[in-house]
Design a protein around this motif. Structure first.
Motif, PDB file in Angstrom:
ATOM      1  N   SER A  33       0.762  -1.308   0.159  1.00  0.00           N
ATOM      2  CA  SER A  33      -0.041  -0.101  -0.107  1.00  0.00           C
ATOM      3  C   SER A  33       0.979   1.195  -0.044  1.00  0.00           C
ATOM      4  O   SER A  33       0.545   2.170  -0.610  1.00  0.00           O
ATOM      5  N   GLN A  37       0.809   3.878  -3.192  1.00  0.00           N
ATOM      6  CA  GLN A  37       0.411   5.298  -2.951  1.00  0.00           C
ATOM      7  C   GLN A  37       1.615   6.205  -2.824  1.00  0.00           C
ATOM      8  O   GLN A  37       1.352   7.654  -3.065  1.00  0.00           O
ATOM      9  N   HIS A  38       2.682   6.040  -2.066  1.00  0.00           N
ATOM     10  CA  HIS A  38       3.763   7.025  -1.800  1.00  0.00           C
ATOM     11  C   HIS A  38       5.123   6.600  -2.205  1.00  0.00           C
ATOM     12  O   HIS A  38       6.265   7.456  -1.924  1.00  0.00           O
ATOM     13  N   THR A 116      -2.448   6.443   4.844  1.00  0.00           N
ATOM     14  CA  THR A 116      -2.475   5.141   4.239  1.00  0.00           C
ATOM     15  C   THR A 116      -2.240   4.103   5.023  1.00  0.00           C
ATOM     16  O   THR A 116      -2.979   2.996   5.022  1.00  0.00           O
ATOM     17  N   ARG A 119      -5.095   3.548   7.414  1.00  0.00           N
ATOM     18  CA  ARG A 119      -6.397   3.032   6.861  1.00  0.00           C
ATOM     19  C   ARG A 119      -6.158   1.615   6.615  1.00  0.00           C
ATOM     20  O   ARG A 119      -6.995   0.713   6.834  1.00  0.00           O
ATOM     21  N   LYS A 120      -4.973   1.303   6.293  1.00  0.00           N
ATOM     22  CA  LYS A 120      -4.609  -0.254   5.640  1.00  0.00           C
ATOM     23  C   LYS A 120      -4.791  -1.129   6.839  1.00  0.00           C
ATOM     24  O   LYS A 120      -5.050  -2.101   6.889  1.00  0.00           O
TER      25      LYS A 120
END
Length: 158
Positions: A33, A37-38, A116, A119-120
């Motif tokens: 993740s 995302q990053h 992120t 949330r994950k």
């Protein structure tokens, strides 16, 4: 080998196996993740988060926190520095070491990545562990970690 408490029998080798496999799978899922995302991995996120939360930290402080070798941690910091997320400043208390600070880009990255990450992690844990059990698990791991750290168990050799 089984451990018997007042109310349960626990197979300790199986507990250890479950603990290690869960940690590895959670770490890998969080890396997926964060990378998507990053563009970072979990170990980079954790280092950035530690530096954000511990102003004035040094490489030795990161190594101590993550029970890693100083050399390996220094190489990790080198990578963060090359990306422009961390800067080394002379340590006013000890010329042999540097103080690590997040750059503005590092601050923005860790704050975005934390959303992120959280949330994950909530998704992964929430789908598997009932809310009432999660606080018990958190307390148990907190106590275990504190005991291991207090007794300096599991530090890297050298």
């Amino acid at each position: 080998m089984e451990y018997t408490s007042a109310d349960a029998v626990v197979n300790l080798p199986n507990l250890f196996s479950d603990l290690v496999r869960c940690e590895t799978r959670l770490y890998n899922a969080l890396t997926e993740s964060l990378r998507a995302q990053h563009g970072i991995v979990t170990s980079q996120f954790e280092s950035l988060r530690f530096l954000r939360d511990h102003p004035g930290a040094r490489v030795i402080d990161l190594a101590t926190e993550f029970a890693a070798g100083v050399g390996a941690m220094s190489k990790g910091v080198d990578r963060l520095e090359r990306q422009g997320w961390v800067a080394r400043q002379p340590n006013p208390a000890d010329r042999r070491s540097s103080v690590l600070t997040l750059t503005d880009d590092g601050v923005r990255l860790v704050e975005a990545a934390e959303e992120t990450f959280t949330r994950k992690l909530a998704e992964l844990l929430g789908n598997s562990v009932p809310d009432a059990s999660l606080s018990v698990v958190a307390q148990a791991f907190s106590r275990l970690r504190a005991a291991l750290e207090h007794d300096r168990i599991g530090l890297p050799a050298g």
